[in-house]
Design a protein around this motif. Sequence first.
Motif, PDB file in Angstrom:
ATOM      1  N   UNK A   1       0.843  -1.186   0.000  1.00  0.00           N
ATOM      2  CA  UNK A   1       0.000   0.000   0.000  1.00  0.00           C
ATOM      3  C   UNK A   1       0.881   1.240   0.000  1.00  0.00           C
ATOM      4  N   UNK A   2       0.738   2.090  -1.019  1.00  0.00           N
ATOM      5  CA  UNK A   2       1.553   3.306  -1.132  1.00  0.00           C
ATOM      6  C   UNK A   2       0.856   4.516  -0.545  1.00  0.00           C
TER       7      UNK A   2
ATOM      8  N   UNK B   1       1.581  -0.858  -5.112  1.00  0.00           N
ATOM      9  CA  UNK B   1       2.567  -1.150  -6.143  1.00  0.00           C
ATOM     10  C   UNK B   1       3.346  -2.407  -5.803  1.00  0.00           C
ATOM     11  N   UNK B   2       3.832  -3.018  -6.872  1.00  0.00           N
ATOM     12  CA  UNK B   2       4.699  -4.192  -6.764  1.00  0.00           C
ATOM     13  C   UNK B   2       5.696  -4.069  -7.909  1.00  0.00           C
ATOM     14  N   UNK B   3       6.937  -3.743  -7.574  1.00  0.00           N
ATOM     15  CA  UNK B   3       7.956  -3.456  -8.577  1.00  0.00           C
ATOM     16  C   UNK B   3       7.461  -2.327  -9.480  1.00  0.00           C
ATOM     17  N   UNK B   4       7.304  -2.567 -10.759  1.00  0.00           N
ATOM     18  CA  UNK B   4       6.834  -1.543 -11.699  1.00  0.00           C
ATOM     19  C   UNK B   4       5.314  -1.582 -11.891  1.00  0.00           C
ATOM     20  N   UNK B   5       4.644  -2.529 -11.263  1.00  0.00           N
ATOM     21  CA  UNK B   5       3.202  -2.685 -11.439  1.00  0.00           C
ATOM     22  C   UNK B   5       2.428  -1.851 -10.431  1.00  0.00           C
ATOM     23  N   UNK B   6       1.362  -1.201 -10.901  1.00  0.00           N
ATOM     24  CA  UNK B   6       0.501  -0.386 -10.060  1.00  0.00           C
ATOM     25  C   UNK B   6      -0.890  -1.016 -10.071  1.00  0.00           C
ATOM     26  N   UNK B   7      -1.539  -1.009  -8.924  1.00  0.00           N
ATOM     27  CA  UNK B   7      -2.922  -1.453  -8.814  1.00  0.00           C
ATOM     28  C   UNK B   7      -3.683  -0.437  -7.968  1.00  0.00           C
ATOM     29  N   UNK B   8      -4.944  -0.220  -8.317  1.00  0.00           N
ATOM     30  CA  UNK B   8      -5.789   0.654  -7.508  1.00  0.00           C
ATOM     31  C   UNK B   8      -7.009  -0.137  -7.073  1.00  0.00           C
ATOM     32  N   UNK B   9      -7.507   0.245  -5.906  1.00  0.00           N
ATOM     33  CA  UNK B   9      -8.700  -0.405  -5.361  1.00  0.00           C
ATOM     34  C   UNK B   9      -9.731   0.673  -5.090  1.00  0.00           C
TER      35      UNK B   9
ATOM     36  N   UNK C   1      -4.504   0.615 -14.093  1.00  0.00           N
ATOM     37  CA  UNK C   1      -5.181   1.911 -13.957  1.00  0.00           C
ATOM     38  C   UNK C   1      -4.577   2.962 -14.879  1.00  0.00           C
ATOM     39  N   UNK C   2      -5.381   3.959 -15.169  1.00  0.00           N
ATOM     40  CA  UNK C   2      -4.925   5.074 -16.004  1.00  0.00           C
ATOM     41  C   UNK C   2      -4.519   6.228 -15.085  1.00  0.00           C
ATOM     42  N   UNK C   3      -3.457   6.033 -14.319  1.00  0.00           N
ATOM     43  CA  UNK C   3      -2.955   7.080 -13.429  1.00  0.00           C
ATOM     44  C   UNK C   3      -1.450   7.185 -13.595  1.00  0.00           C
ATOM     45  N   UNK C   4      -0.931   8.344 -13.258  1.00  0.00           N
ATOM     46  CA  UNK C   4       0.509   8.544 -13.274  1.00  0.00           C
ATOM     47  C   UNK C   4       0.981   8.740 -11.850  1.00  0.00           C
ATOM     48  N   UNK C   5       2.052   8.079 -11.492  1.00  0.00           N
ATOM     49  CA  UNK C   5       2.645   8.189 -10.168  1.00  0.00           C
ATOM     50  C   UNK C   5       3.906   9.037 -10.288  1.00  0.00           C
TER      51      UNK C   5
ATOM     52  N   UNK D   1     -13.392   2.316  -3.728  1.00  0.00           N
ATOM     53  CA  UNK D   1     -14.042   2.326  -2.416  1.00  0.00           C
ATOM     54  C   UNK D   1     -14.839   1.043  -2.179  1.00  0.00           C
ATOM     55  N   UNK D   2     -15.398   0.494  -3.262  1.00  0.00           N
ATOM     56  CA  UNK D   2     -16.191  -0.729  -3.163  1.00  0.00           C
ATOM     57  C   UNK D   2     -15.372  -2.001  -3.204  1.00  0.00           C
ATOM     58  N   UNK D   3     -14.049  -1.889  -3.338  1.00  0.00           N
ATOM     59  CA  UNK D   3     -13.178  -3.062  -3.315  1.00  0.00           C
ATOM     60  C   UNK D   3     -12.814  -3.624  -4.674  1.00  0.00           C
ATOM     61  N   UNK D   4     -13.180  -2.932  -5.756  1.00  0.00           N
ATOM     62  CA  UNK D   4     -12.839  -3.409  -7.091  1.00  0.00           C
ATOM     63  C   UNK D   4     -11.366  -3.126  -7.381  1.00  0.00           C
ATOM     64  N   UNK D   5     -10.660  -4.138  -7.837  1.00  0.00           N
ATOM     65  CA  UNK D   5      -9.232  -4.039  -8.130  1.00  0.00           C
ATOM     66  C   UNK D   5      -9.038  -3.752  -9.608  1.00  0.00           C
ATOM     67  N   UNK D   6      -8.200  -2.766  -9.910  1.00  0.00           N
ATOM     68  CA  UNK D   6      -7.813  -2.466 -11.287  1.00  0.00           C
ATOM     69  C   UNK D   6      -6.295  -2.551 -11.348  1.00  0.00           C
ATOM     70  N   UNK D   7      -5.790  -3.552 -12.065  1.00  0.00           N
ATOM     71  CA  UNK D   7      -4.342  -3.739 -12.159  1.00  0.00           C
ATOM     72  C   UNK D   7      -3.725  -2.997 -13.341  1.00  0.00           C
TER      73      UNK D   7
END
Length: 85
Positions: free
Chosen positions: A46-47, A61-69, A79-83, A71-77
């Motif tokens: 958790x970042x 995040x996990x290495x170069x992989x980003x995931x977002x969750x 995502x269209x976001x920039x870190x 509010x309802x708990x849906x996981x998107x591995x």
Amino acid sequence: MAIAMIREDLLERRMPTQGNYDDLWEELTLAQKFAASSLTQFGYKLNFIRDFHDTHIAVLSCNENIAVISKGGEINTHPNIEIRL
């Protein structure tokens, strides 16, 4: 009104928490906790949590992989976001 929007934008640019993630974990919804727990089994950490305009998204995040969750708990591995680094 414009000043309030600028302030919200600045508050959105939080830095990831260093060290203890217990405080972040407590801010997750129950659904996010279950989803995050399943991702941690694959090495995700958790970042930060993005809480902006009625969204409450946990970013992991996990290495170069980003995931977002959501509010309802849906996981998107994919995502269209920039870190920012």
